[in-house]
Design a protein around this motif. Structure first.
Motif, PDB file in Angstrom:
ATOM      1  N   GLU A 197       5.339 -48.645  -2.484  1.00 30.89           N
ATOM      2  CA  GLU A 197       6.654 -48.031  -2.309  1.00 30.89           C
ATOM      3  C   GLU A 197       6.963 -46.950  -3.243  1.00 30.89           C
ATOM      4  N   GLY A 198       7.336 -45.771  -2.946  1.00 26.75           N
ATOM      5  CA  GLY A 198       7.831 -44.765  -3.915  1.00 26.75           C
ATOM      6  C   GLY A 198       6.532 -44.166  -4.556  1.00 26.75           C
ATOM      7  N   PHE A 234      -3.029 -47.383   7.626  1.00 26.14           N
ATOM      8  CA  PHE A 234      -1.813 -47.774   8.091  1.00 26.14           C
ATOM      9  C   PHE A 234      -0.770 -47.870   6.593  1.00 26.14           C
ATOM     10  N   ALA A 235      -1.369 -47.832   5.662  1.00 20.58           N
ATOM     11  CA  ALA A 235      -0.946 -47.745   4.188  1.00 20.58           C
ATOM     12  C   ALA A 235       0.461 -46.869   4.140  1.00 20.58           C
ATOM     13  N   GLY A 236       1.787 -47.236   4.134  1.00 25.54           N
ATOM     14  CA  GLY A 236       2.757 -46.238   3.691  1.00 25.54           C
ATOM     15  C   GLY A 236       3.449 -45.979   5.268  1.00 25.54           C
ATOM     16  N   ALA A 237       2.612 -46.436   6.294  1.00 29.31           N
ATOM     17  CA  ALA A 237       3.063 -45.678   7.631  1.00 29.31           C
ATOM     18  C   ALA A 237       4.628 -45.820   7.920  1.00 29.31           C
ATOM     19  N   GLU A 238       5.192 -44.755   8.479  1.00 31.55           N
ATOM     20  CA  GLU A 238       6.606 -44.771   8.426  1.00 31.55           C
ATOM     21  C   GLU A 238       7.257 -45.220   9.616  1.00 31.55           C
ATOM     22  N   VAL A 259       3.477 -51.133   4.351  1.00 31.36           N
ATOM     23  CA  VAL A 259       4.208 -50.055   5.088  1.00 31.36           C
ATOM     24  C   VAL A 259       5.256 -49.606   4.597  1.00 31.36           C
ATOM     25  N   THR A 260       5.944 -48.761   5.353  1.00 26.68           N
ATOM     26  CA  THR A 260       7.460 -48.365   4.857  1.00 26.68           C
ATOM     27  C   THR A 260       8.313 -49.217   5.702  1.00 26.68           C
ATOM     28  N   GLU A 261       9.431 -49.376   4.760  1.00 30.92           N
ATOM     29  CA  GLU A 261      10.495 -50.277   5.507  1.00 30.92           C
ATOM     30  C   GLU A 261      10.918 -49.722   6.855  1.00 30.92           C
TER      31      GLU A 261
END
Length: 494
Positions: A197-198, A234-238, A259-261
């Motif tokens: 995240e970030g 899938f890492a960070g998918a929005e 993933v993204t919130e």
């Protein structure tokens, strides 16, 4: 290392100050040179080959401003800030060990492309991976995006380097594409930086894993490592992580993903869809994920007949493509129009001809057991043409799953005995013929033998479950030889 690579997050970063080692002179390496050399970066390309073809590629890269070192792919050039690798290079390569010892990071071309996106107007990424079906699905997705009026391109492992697409500009100097449909191999995904995240690491707007079956284990080392690399998509998918309801391994990758919130898990399958998934209601493709009320509403996306060919695994591909498109906000009508406009590439369950009421199908692209199983389950009564280079695979599960569909089998290629033995164990009543010849006329013998074994209403299916390089230059040449042999049968249209 002299540069702080955290600064290199957009096209306007000081790329000209970098010293870059590019691993490989092929398509990916060339795209990296075209991207960085014009910006003033010092680019050294290394390749272990020193053949006429490699020297020809080296001359082209030198013309773009790169220094090329052939015959030594193990030694890290001095003063390098980062290594950019081509997808096929093994993680244990001495070059990467030397980079690790020197504290030099290794990026893949996908990582570099993400970092070179423009600061304003960058196209979002919709990404697809899986053991089988990637190319068909990413091209379906591009067709749907085109039907929706987007300037879209299918890129990555599909053939067009993602770097070229990211850096492409229109006549006004703006990014040439509104959205990119990426096909990503496990090799490409392996080299992505971890996302948190970030962070500025690669982050898809939406991503899909179509299926997971053992493949490329000599490269990844184990089925678990292979699946883990697939899951990096899938890492960070929005917006959405799309998975296959029929393949629990893909759902596990979603559950394990950071993933993204607000990102949603969206399943697809061939049954009636539950809320939050895509599926079939009789012969209709239906979305119950991207509708205002997922419990009480559904969006009709078209009919199964809109998907060509209408094989079960291809309908599943269409549902996955539709889910990614809908995650991007595409209308149901555009999904239908895009699927209707799409036609698969050659050698993917392609109908070649009908001769004496027997259909002849070319699925030469089925180069492993998982892909062949999908084709074998699509037809009721089959004369199966199989064999080639098995790459260490076993075929027991494949034969057990397909035996009820088999009229007969014709085997060819270097490792045909492995399939023959599996048939003897699990389908001993199925007639098996073998063609030992490996010359240019071998496929004619194979097709003639298959025609003798077939009955009216049967399907002669080339789904080899093996690689082609024992007898052919590639799977396309194998498929072409099959088609030529079919058209040479008595009664076939020439």
């Amino acid at each position: 290392m002299t540069q702080d690579l955290r600064l290199f997050t957009h096209y306007d970063a000081p790329w000209g100050e970098l010293s870059v080692c590019v691993a490989g002179t092929g398509i990916t390496g060339a795209s990296v040179v075209r991207a960085l050399a014009p910006l003033g970066a010092r680019v050294v390309v290394v390749d272990g080959a020193d053949t006429d073809a490699a020297r020809s590629r080296a001359a082209d890269l030198a013309a773009h401003g790169a220094t090329v070192r052939l015959g030594d792919a193990d030694t890290l050039p001095e003063g390098v800030d980062v290594v950019v690798t081509s997808p096929g290079w093994r993680p244990e390569s001495p070059l990467f060990a030397a980079a690790a010892a020197a504290g030099v990071p290794v990026w893949g071309d996908v990582e570099l492309a993400w970092r070179m996106r423009p600061r304003e107007g960058a196209a979002p990424w919709l990404a697809i991976t899986g053991t089988n079906g990637k190319t068909t699905t990413v091209r379906m997705l591009a067709s749907i995006l085109d039907a929706a009026g987007h300037r879209a391109e299918a890129v990555g492992n599909v053939g067009t380097p993602v770097l070229d697409a990211v850096l492409a500009r229109d006549e006004h100097g703006a990014p040439a594409f509104d959205v990119l449909a990426l096909e990503l191999s496990s090799f490409q995904l392996h080299w992505l930086d971890p996302w948190t995240e970030g962070s500025t690491a690669v982050r898809m707007k939406a991503a899909a894993v179509l299926n997971i079956a053992p493949d490329h284990l000599d490269w990844h080392g184990s089925p678990e490592a292979y699946a883990l690399d697939k899951g990096r998509i899938f890492a960070g998918a929005e917006v959405a992580c799309v998975y296959n309801l029929a393949d629990p391994a893909t759902e596990k990758l979603v559950r394990d993903a950071d993933v993204t919130e607000g990102c949603r898990a969206v399943g697809f399958g061939l049954g009636a869809p539950a809320p939050g998934t895509f599926g079939l209601v009789e012969d209709l493709l239906v979305d119950r994920a991207f509708v205002p009320d997922t419990r009480n509403e559904a969006a009709e996306l078209g009919a199964a007949a809109d998907v060509v060919p209408t094989a079960p695994h291809n309908i599943a591909n269409a549902l996955a493509a539709a889910a990614l498109a809908r995650a991007h906000g595409v209308s149901a009508k555009a999904v239908r129009d895009g699927l209707r406009a799409f036609r698969p590439d050659a050698h993917r369950i392609a109908h070649v001809a009908t001769v004496a009421d027997v259909d002849y199908i070319d699925d030469s692209k089925a180069t492993n057991g998982h892909a062949a199983a999908a084709s074998l389950n699509a037809y009721a009564s089959i004369v199966w043409i199989a064999g080639g280079l098995a790459k260490g695979a076993s075929f027991d599960d494949l034969v057990v799953g397909a035996r009820e569909h088999l009229r007969a089998v014709v085997l060819l290629g270097a490792d045909r005995a492995v399939i023959r033995d599996a048939l003897a164990r699990h389908a001993p009543d199925v007639p098996v013929a073998e063609v030992a010849e490996t010359d240019t006329g071998a496929m004619e013998l194979v097709v003639r033998k298959a025609a003798e074994l077939a009955r009216p209403g049967d399907t002669v299916l080339l789904a080899p479950a093996c690689a082609s390089m024992d007898m052919f230059s590639n799977y396309g040449a194998r498929g072409d030889a099959f088609a030529d042999a079919v058209h040479g049968l008595p009664g076939a249209d020439s």
